[in-house]
Design a protein around this motif. Structure first.
Motif, PDB file in Angstrom:
ATOM      1  N   ASN A 175     -12.562 -27.798  -6.302  1.00 27.79           N
ATOM      2  CA  ASN A 175     -12.930 -26.383  -6.466  1.00 27.79           C
ATOM      3  C   ASN A 175     -13.415 -25.754  -5.170  1.00 27.79           C
ATOM      4  OD1 ASN A 175     -14.426 -27.290  -9.623  1.00 27.79           O
ATOM      5  ND2 ASN A 175     -12.352 -26.577  -9.247  1.00 27.79           N
ATOM      6  N   HIS A 176     -14.060 -26.541  -4.319  1.00 24.96           N
ATOM      7  CA  HIS A 176     -14.661 -26.001  -3.098  1.00 24.96           C
ATOM      8  C   HIS A 176     -13.789 -26.192  -1.859  1.00 24.96           C
ATOM      9  CE1 HIS A 176     -18.643 -25.243  -4.909  1.00 24.96           C
ATOM     10  NE2 HIS A 176     -18.328 -26.269  -5.670  1.00 24.96           N
ATOM     11  N   ASP A 179      -9.132 -25.231  -4.136  1.00 26.90           N
ATOM     12  CA  ASP A 179      -8.983 -24.098  -5.064  1.00 26.90           C
ATOM     13  C   ASP A 179     -10.118 -23.111  -4.843  1.00 26.90           C
ATOM     14  OD1 ASP A 179      -6.709 -25.070  -6.296  1.00 26.90           O
ATOM     15  OD2 ASP A 179      -7.824 -26.225  -7.781  1.00 26.90           O
ATOM     16  N   SER A 181     -12.224 -20.025  -4.560  1.00 31.20           N
ATOM     17  CA  SER A 181     -12.120 -18.634  -5.024  1.00 31.20           C
ATOM     18  C   SER A 181     -12.669 -17.699  -3.948  1.00 31.20           C
ATOM     19  CB  SER A 181     -12.892 -18.464  -6.331  1.00 31.20           C
ATOM     20  OG  SER A 181     -14.249 -18.822  -6.159  1.00 31.20           O
ATOM     21  N   PRO A 182     -12.251 -16.437  -3.957  1.00 32.54           N
ATOM     22  CA  PRO A 182     -12.654 -15.493  -2.900  1.00 32.54           C
ATOM     23  C   PRO A 182     -14.161 -15.317  -2.761  1.00 32.54           C
ATOM     24  CG  PRO A 182     -10.849 -14.594  -4.204  1.00 32.54           C
ATOM     25  CD  PRO A 182     -11.310 -15.834  -4.917  1.00 32.54           C
ATOM     26  N   ASP A 183     -14.907 -15.535  -3.861  1.00 33.35           N
ATOM     27  CA  ASP A 183     -16.352 -15.320  -3.813  1.00 33.35           C
ATOM     28  C   ASP A 183     -17.122 -16.526  -3.286  1.00 33.35           C
ATOM     29  OD1 ASP A 183     -15.491 -16.620  -6.193  1.00 33.35           O
ATOM     30  OD2 ASP A 183     -17.498 -16.356  -7.036  1.00 33.35           O
ATOM     31  N   LYS A 184     -16.426 -17.636  -2.999  1.00 34.47           N
ATOM     32  CA  LYS A 184     -17.103 -18.844  -2.514  1.00 34.47           C
ATOM     33  C   LYS A 184     -16.937 -19.009  -1.008  1.00 34.47           C
ATOM     34  CE  LYS A 184     -16.789 -21.728  -6.678  1.00 34.47           C
ATOM     35  NZ  LYS A 184     -16.107 -22.903  -7.287  1.00 34.47           N
TER      36      LYS A 184
END
Length: 371
Positions: A175-176, A179, A181-184
């Motif tokens: 996830n990090h 994959d 995400s734009p907010d991470k």
């Protein structure tokens, strides 16, 4: 080989120290649980009940194999299906954390202990799920280490096969890293090295300290879970295998795992060793450094396979920086990048005998994870 020269002399002492720490920790846990469980009787009852219900010959063989070892403790709590339905609000889809071939994982909350948990409900129709369920409970009963996920309990109620783990608030490394995400925010260099070091220590425990040794066999970013401080833990031990003992050099088994992460000799012959895990670690470490998936069909033809793409770059030191994740924006120590790539390159050698021991990798990462 040069990269490991300065670390090999430290290996013996560091291994002794780590072994002592983990042995003491394990001993404390054993003493704690000794008054609560008649280990062999509890294990035998658990194994027989699962084996008889599933009716799988291979499961029975696995059960018999595990029963040979006297230090196994099935010290996890036994839940009923009704209890876990309450824990997950009737397996509420809003609490779904993830889904795969094994089944679904939900976030839950145990009221009596005020504890957040991850509840993995295995697919009732999957034969493989029954076998992996037994393997996971027994494997996690053999181990105790801060970089291995903690099994809190299980449910073998009727046809239900459910595992309850400690909840890891930051999800998986996938996830990090892959994959995002734009907010991470992307992981910084030293957090990446910290994660690599932690999971390498988990493998070191399985290979060198656990008795009998255990081959993890499914090392990949989605199986690396992170807590709120990005401390990593290996999860999903359904494919774990007891390693070779005595004079045996390997374990012969059906080839399983995820495409791209399997060692070439294991994929060819089914002969499994701890060096197979080292290869998988090298692949994931290269993903950590580069931010690229091992197989990515969305990239141009020559870049879809990470190992194939990296091979010519490894031969030219001037091109090493091309392998760094662009999301790092150049914020990494260049010397550290070179050394990390050297470690990754050695781990993914085609010949198993050319790969380092995981203990040597841990020693190298002790250095690389230090700002």
């Amino acid at each position: 080989m040069i990269i490991f020269g300065c670390w090999k002399m430290e290996r013996s002492e560091s291994m002794k120290a780590r072994s002592l720490v983990y042995w003491k920790s394990s001993s404390k846990e054993k003493k704690k649980g000794a008054t609560r469980f008649d280990d062999q009787e509890a294990l035998a009852t658990f194994v027989r009940s699962i084996s008889m219900r599933s009716g799988q010959i291979k499961q029975k063989k696995l059960a018999e194999e595990m029963l040979k070892f006297g230090n196994v403790k099935v010290a996890a709590e036994v839940f009923t299906f009704r209890q876990l339905a309450a824990v997950t609000n009737n397996f509420n889809p809003d609490l779904l954390l993830g889904e795969g071939g094994f089944g679904r994982v939900y976030k839950g909350h145990i009221m009596s202990t005020n504890q957040a948990v991850a509840v993995k409900q295995l697919d009732r129709n999957g034969v493989q799920g029954h076998r992996e369920f037994l393997s996971e409970v027994l494997t996690l009963s053999l181990v105790n280490h801060p970089n291995l996920v903690n099994l809190i309990g299980y449910c073998a109620d009727g046809h239900q096969r459910i595992l309850v783990y400690e909840y890891m608030s930051m999800g998986s490394l996938e996830n990090h890293l892959l994959d995002l995400s734009p907010d991470k925010k992307p992981l910084d260099w030293f957090t990446r090295m910290k994660i690599a070091k932690g999971v390498a220590q988990g493998l070191e425990y399985l290979h060198d300290i656990a008795e009998p040794p255990i081959i993890y066999r499914d090392f990949k970013p989605s199986n690396i879970l992170l807590d709120e401080e990005f401390n990593p833990k290996l999860s999903d031990f359904g494919l774990a295998k007891l390693g070779p003992t005595g004079d045996k050099q390997h374990v012969s088994t059906r080839v399983m795992g995820t495409y791209g992460y399997c060692a070439p000799e294991y994929a060819r012959t089914g002969q499994l060793t701890t060096r197979s895990d080292v290869y998988s670690f090298g692949v994931v470490f290269l993903e950590i450094i580069s931010g690229r998936r091992v197989i990515d069909n969305s990239r141009p033809a020559g870049e879809q396979n990470l190992i194939v793409w990296a091979a010519p770059l490894f031969k030219n030191r001037k091109k090493f920086t091309l392998m760094a994740d662009p999301k790092l924006e150049g914020k990494y120590p260049v010397k550290g990048l070179y050394q990390a790539l050297a470690v990754a390159a050695m781990c993914i050698q085609d010949e198993a005998s050319s790969r380092p021991l995981i203990s040597d990798v841990v020693t190298a990462l002790d250095y690389l994870a230090t700002p």
